[in-house]
Write an enzyme that holds these catalytic residues in place. Structure first.
Site, PDB file in Angstrom:
ATOM      1  N   GLY A  68      16.994  -4.072 -13.226  1.00  0.00           N
ATOM      2  CA  GLY A  68      16.749  -2.655 -13.017  1.00  0.00           C
ATOM      3  C   GLY A  68      16.784  -1.791 -14.263  1.00  0.00           C
ATOM      4  O   GLY A  68      16.748  -0.552 -14.149  1.00  0.00           O
ATOM      5  N   GLU A  69      16.855  -2.398 -15.448  1.00  0.00           N
ATOM      6  CA  GLU A  69      16.954  -1.600 -16.670  1.00  0.00           C
ATOM      7  C   GLU A  69      15.752  -1.769 -17.597  1.00  0.00           C
ATOM      8  O   GLU A  69      15.797  -1.313 -18.746  1.00  0.00           O
ATOM      9  CB  GLU A  69      18.236  -1.957 -17.430  1.00  0.00           C
ATOM     10  N   PRO A 129       0.928  -5.483 -17.756  1.00  0.00           N
ATOM     11  CA  PRO A 129       1.010  -4.813 -19.055  1.00  0.00           C
ATOM     12  C   PRO A 129       1.217  -3.309 -18.940  1.00  0.00           C
ATOM     13  O   PRO A 129       1.395  -2.630 -19.948  1.00  0.00           O
ATOM     14  CB  PRO A 129      -0.372  -5.098 -19.651  1.00  0.00           C
ATOM     15  N   GLU A 148       3.592  -1.328 -17.608  1.00  0.00           N
ATOM     16  CA  GLU A 148       4.884  -0.720 -17.926  1.00  0.00           C
ATOM     17  C   GLU A 148       5.059  -0.566 -19.440  1.00  0.00           C
ATOM     18  O   GLU A 148       5.425   0.522 -19.911  1.00  0.00           O
ATOM     19  CB  GLU A 148       6.029  -1.537 -17.322  1.00  0.00           C
ATOM     20  N   GLU A 166       0.825  -1.208   0.000  1.00  0.00           N
ATOM     21  CA  GLU A 166       0.000   0.000   0.000  1.00  0.00           C
ATOM     22  C   GLU A 166       0.862   1.261   0.000  1.00  0.00           C
ATOM     23  O   GLU A 166       0.527   2.245  -0.659  1.00  0.00           O
ATOM     24  CB  GLU A 166      -0.929  -0.003   1.208  1.00  0.00           C
ATOM     25  N   PRO A 205      15.181 -11.785 -19.919  1.00  0.00           N
ATOM     26  CA  PRO A 205      14.610 -12.834 -19.066  1.00  0.00           C
ATOM     27  C   PRO A 205      14.197 -12.301 -17.708  1.00  0.00           C
ATOM     28  O   PRO A 205      14.800 -11.349 -17.187  1.00  0.00           O
ATOM     29  CB  PRO A 205      15.759 -13.839 -18.933  1.00  0.00           C
ATOM     30  N   ARG A 206      13.182 -12.927 -17.137  1.00  0.00           N
ATOM     31  CA  ARG A 206      12.736 -12.524 -15.801  1.00  0.00           C
ATOM     32  C   ARG A 206      13.845 -12.706 -14.781  1.00  0.00           C
ATOM     33  O   ARG A 206      14.011 -11.888 -13.870  1.00  0.00           O
ATOM     34  CB  ARG A 206      11.511 -13.366 -15.412  1.00  0.00           C
TER      35      ARG A 206
END
Length: 401
Positions: free
Chosen positions: A284-285, A310, A312, A50, A245-246
């Site tokens: 982070g990119e 979706p 971003e 939150e 990749p994740r």
């Protein structure tokens, strides 16, 4: 009367418990070990999720007024303090505890984030004529059924709300049915979407038109994506793919799969920044990659991982493609598909869908514009809410607290 008697009994029992040690957090939430200072605005959020959702609102308000942020959890408290906000653990919903808290803080306005409804807190705020706003309110069907069995508790809470912005239409309908006055309704606001809605989408370009981003992929997705890219590249030598990749620790596995197909590639972890195929194996990119691509395939959706957000890619004006597995974000994807900002595909149809969009860049650009429009509409405009809170915080208190 039952509520008052019950809460006083509970408070007495909890006070006894604090006498026997091992109740540090409890003592803090009962304000037995110090009290916070005065603040114009009291913002309460349950925990880290939150707080993250409301971060933009809190930052804006903190720049204008003295502010106290409270949270129910220690991790939430750490998050708030790490952001530089004046923060404390929230008082328990007990009469003497709340009185001590309100006497100490003397807020001119109270703001609750999302879904925290506390009967005694609402009652005491109303008794002291402290305006109470609920922002980005959520009410699930399950929670609404539970509260409907307790009309004597939920009714007064909602009737005493000064203003409320619901997260979505369903929550709004359920809250009205439970007793929220229609006059208290503000325009809807989805707090989680405020941050992506602040992103400035990069301009369309020929480079973006021919760049595909496979974002946050999982095992089982990379191979069909690489196969589709290889087939398309034979007809479109200028085509570019960013494979992100994740989990970047899969980079070696992915490099092997790429080499097996004879595709030349560059690797971000090795310092590369571009190439016909860029393996974006860093953390982070992602905003950088969204900004470069005109077409984005969201990962976790070709295989059954529930899909990733979706919003971003929508923020960056990407045409969005996704697989059939989007249970984690079913409603957003449905809204985007209905508007024309996203399309569903699978491993078999992916080459044809990509070929169609690459051959019609105006269509892909239009999809990206629509996706961004859906994001902006669903996020809502926080400016009227911020102005309302600011106006209330600038007013002199109605009563001495």
């Amino acid at each position: 009367m039952i509520l008052a008697a019950t809460t006083r009994l509970a408070e007495t029992l909890l006070r006894w418990r604090t006498l026997f040690g091992g109740a540090g957090k409890l003592r803090k939430r009962m304000l037995l070990d110090g009290q916070p200072g005065r603040a114009d605005i009291w913002v309460h959020a349950a925990s880290v999720g939150e707080l993250n959702s409301a971060a933009m609102l809190i930052e804006t308000l903190a720049a204008r007024h003295t502010l106290l942020v409270t949270t129910n959890s220690e991790t939430g408290l750490e998050r708030a303090r790490a952001a530089g906000w004046n923060a404390a653990l929230a008082p328990l919903d007990l009469p003497d505890t709340l009185a001590r808290f309100l006497n100490a803080v003397s807020p001119r306005v109270a703001v609750t984030v999302e879904a925290e409804l506390w009967p005694l807190r609402a009652k005491l705020l109303a008794a002291r004529r402290v305006p109470h706003l609920i922002v980005g309110a959520r009410m699930s069907e399950r929670s609404a059924r539970r509260w409907s069995r307790l009309p004597g508790l939920i009714g007064p809470v909602l009737r005493n709300v000064t203003a409320l912005s619901a997260q979505n239409g369903d929550s709004e309908t359920r809250l009205l049915a439970l007793g929220l006055p229609r006059s208290a309704l503000l325009p809807r606001l989805d707090l989680k979407l405020l941050a992506p809605a602040r992103v400035t989408a990069p301009p369309a370009s020929e480079m973006r038109d021919r760049t595909i981003l496979a974002a946050s992929t999982h095992p089982g997705e990379d191979e069909p994506i690489l196969d589709a890219f290889l087939a398309l590249q034979a007809r479109r030598p200028d085509l570019r793919l960013i494979l992100a990749p994740r989990h970047p620790d899969r980079a070696d596995q992915l490099a092997t799969a790429i080499r097996a197909r004879g595709i030349a590639f560059a690797q971000r972890s090795g310092g590369a920044n571009d190439g016909p195929l860029l393996l974006a194996d860093t953390l982070g990119e992602m905003p950088l990659w969204y900004g470069r691509a005109g077409i984005c395939l969201t990962g976790g959706s070709l295989v059954d991982h529930g899909g990733h957000t979706p919003w971003e890619p929508a923020a960056h004006g990407c045409a969005i493609l996704h697989g059939p597995h989007v249970s984690n974000h079913a409603e957003p994807y449905a809204a985007l598909e209905q508007a024309g900002g996203a399309r569903v595909t699978d491993a078999t149809s992916l080459p044809a869908v990509l070929s169609e969009l690459l051959a019609a860049p105006d269509q892909a650009r239009r999809m990206g514009q629509i996706a961004r429009g859906v994001l902006d509409e669903q996020a809502g405009d926080p400016a009227p809410l911020l102005d309302l809170i600011t106006g209330l915080a600038q007013k002199a208190p109605d009563t001495d607290i």
